[in-house]
Motif scaffolding. Structure first.
Motif, PDB file in Angstrom:
ATOM      1  N   LEU A  86       0.831  -1.209   0.000  1.00 55.34           N
ATOM      2  CA  LEU A  86       0.000   0.000   0.000  1.00 55.34           C
ATOM      3  C   LEU A  86       0.867   1.262   0.000  1.00 55.34           C
ATOM      4  N   THR A  87       0.544   2.199  -0.913  1.00 58.03           N
ATOM      5  CA  THR A  87       1.282   3.460  -0.913  1.00 58.03           C
ATOM      6  C   THR A  87       0.374   4.667  -0.662  1.00 58.03           C
ATOM      7  N   GLY A  88      -0.915   4.446  -0.651  1.00 61.64           N
ATOM      8  CA  GLY A  88      -1.811   5.556  -0.366  1.00 61.64           C
ATOM      9  C   GLY A  88      -3.267   5.131  -0.479  1.00 61.64           C
ATOM     10  N   VAL A  89      -4.138   6.040  -0.077  1.00 59.69           N
ATOM     11  CA  VAL A  89      -5.580   5.797  -0.128  1.00 59.69           C
ATOM     12  C   VAL A  89      -6.248   7.050  -0.674  1.00 59.69           C
ATOM     13  N   LYS A  90      -7.183   6.870  -1.575  1.00 63.82           N
ATOM     14  CA  LYS A  90      -7.913   8.025  -2.110  1.00 63.82           C
ATOM     15  C   LYS A  90      -9.404   7.737  -2.028  1.00 63.82           C
ATOM     16  N   PHE A 114       2.582  -2.338   8.962  1.00 67.57           N
ATOM     17  CA  PHE A 114       1.793  -1.412   8.153  1.00 67.57           C
ATOM     18  C   PHE A 114       2.616  -0.139   7.931  1.00 67.57           C
ATOM     19  N   PRO A 115       2.652   0.387   6.679  1.00 69.30           N
ATOM     20  CA  PRO A 115       3.488   1.572   6.431  1.00 69.30           C
ATOM     21  C   PRO A 115       3.121   2.726   7.362  1.00 69.30           C
ATOM     22  N   SER A 116       4.137   3.246   8.058  1.00 76.17           N
ATOM     23  CA  SER A 116       3.871   4.277   9.075  1.00 76.17           C
ATOM     24  C   SER A 116       3.910   5.682   8.480  1.00 76.17           C
ATOM     25  N   ASP A 117       4.359   5.780   7.213  1.00 82.14           N
ATOM     26  CA  ASP A 117       4.544   7.122   6.641  1.00 82.14           C
ATOM     27  C   ASP A 117       3.366   7.578   5.774  1.00 82.14           C
TER      28      ASP A 117
END
Ligand SMILES: [Zn+2]
Ligand SMILES: [Zn+2]
Length: 333
Positions: A86-90, A114-117
């Motif tokens: 996962l790199t982002g959510v829109k 889980f990515p923290s950034d």
């Protein structure tokens, strides 16, 4: 609900509320009224008349706490062992888009924190952590759920339904190199939920429904089926799942031509689940009575929040040792 100002016993202005049933969830509209008293003498006098109702409302509060604890356990686990790049959510046009970067697929180990950034709202983060987890959750949390529910007089079953998402999600692979984007049909998704009957009242415990925009984790059965469910798929079944029962089925179906990657991925996931099981076992299994679950579920709302936070941080520390192991940093203890 209007604040009751009169004592339930003598009708004089009330000063204290019965803490046992305060803030209990409603099963039917207005069926969880606040009970208040002018003094402890009146409270004592009124208790025989109030007892039966208070016990039912207290049970509802316990159920809600069980649901909160199960959700906390699942999300703490998922935050430690996440398996998507996962790199982002829109959030666009009423659909939650989960942006995946195929170059970031965690091949080995397959499960990573889980990515923290990511800049992501708490609500969307929950939706993402719960995506595709309804079966996993029933398995992973089986023994814990049975332990907690065993502490209150209840019947519980699992059921698979077709549900209607409030907010559907879609996985979007970036770069277009992998065109695997998939939209959850807005009309019906297969969803697994837990049904609980206590004090003759039916409830749905739905801790992964947040992936479809279902915010409530404890919902009266009738209203859940009226609002969320299109049709029944399978069940209800006795809730006998254990941490790896879905993986066991997967193992038995592995064909000879299945790739090593697939097998290793499943083996890695199994190791993570078993490590979670160890946490539950160490906390609960050594007791023969449901006493530790009563301890965990009792207290004022503030006290319970503290216990919940302690449970969560304890589980995260425990799972962190699995992540270190998966990265080859240390041996599992
Ligand atoms: Zn009174
Ligand atoms: Zn009460």
């Amino acid at each position: 609900m209007p604040d009751p100002v009169s004592c339930a016993s003598c009708g004089k202005p009330a000063t204290t509320r019965c803490s046992g049933c305060l803030n209990a969830p409603e099963h039917q509209p207005d069926d969880a009224p606040v009970t208040a008293y002018c003094d402890s003498k009146c409270q004592h006098q009124q208790w025989p008349a109030h007892k039966a109702q208070c016990r039912i409302l207290m049970k509802r509060k316990t159920l809600l706490r069980i649901a909160e604890l199960l959700k906390t356990a699942l999300f703490a686990y998922r935050e430690c062992v996440y398996d998507m790049p996962l790199t982002g959510v829109k959030y666009e046009e009423g659909i939650l888009r989960l942006l995946m970067d195929p170059r970031k697929i965690p091949y080995r180990p397959w499960q990573i924190p889980f990515p923290s950034d990511l800049s992501i709202s708490p609500q969307h983060k929950e939706a993402v952590l719960a995506t595709n987890q309804c079966t996993t959750a029933q398995c992973l949390l089986g023994p814990l759920a049975r332990y907690l529910l065993g502490g209150i007089k209840s019947i519980f079953k699992v059921v698979e339904v077709h549900a209607e998402p409030v907010v559907p999600w879609k996985v979007v692979w970036l770069n277009g190199s992998k065109d695997e984007s998939r939209t959850v049909a807005c009309t019906a998704v297969t969803h697994t939920i837990l049904l609980v009957w206590a004090s003759g009242e039916g409830w749905v415990v739905d801790i992964t429904g947040c992936q479809f925009g279902f915010r409530d984790i404890l919902v009266p059965l009738d209203s859940y089926f009226k609002k969320r469910v299109k049709s029944l798929v399978r069940g209800p079944f006795a809730y006998t799942e254990h941490e790896t029962s879905d993986l066991d089925v997967f193992d038995s179906k592995l064909a000879l031509n299945d790739t090593d990657t697939k097998r290793l991925k499943a083996a890695h996931e199994r190791a993570g689940r078993l490590h979670f099981a160890k946490f539950v076992q160490e906390r609960f299994d050594r007791y023969e009575s449901p006493r530790p679950s009563e301890e965990l579920l009792s207290g004022t709302p503030e006290e319970f929040q503290v216990k919940l936070a302690q449970f969560e941080s304890g589980l995260k520390v425990h799972m962190a040792s699995f992540v270190d192991f998966a990265f080859g940093k240390e041996r599992l203890n």
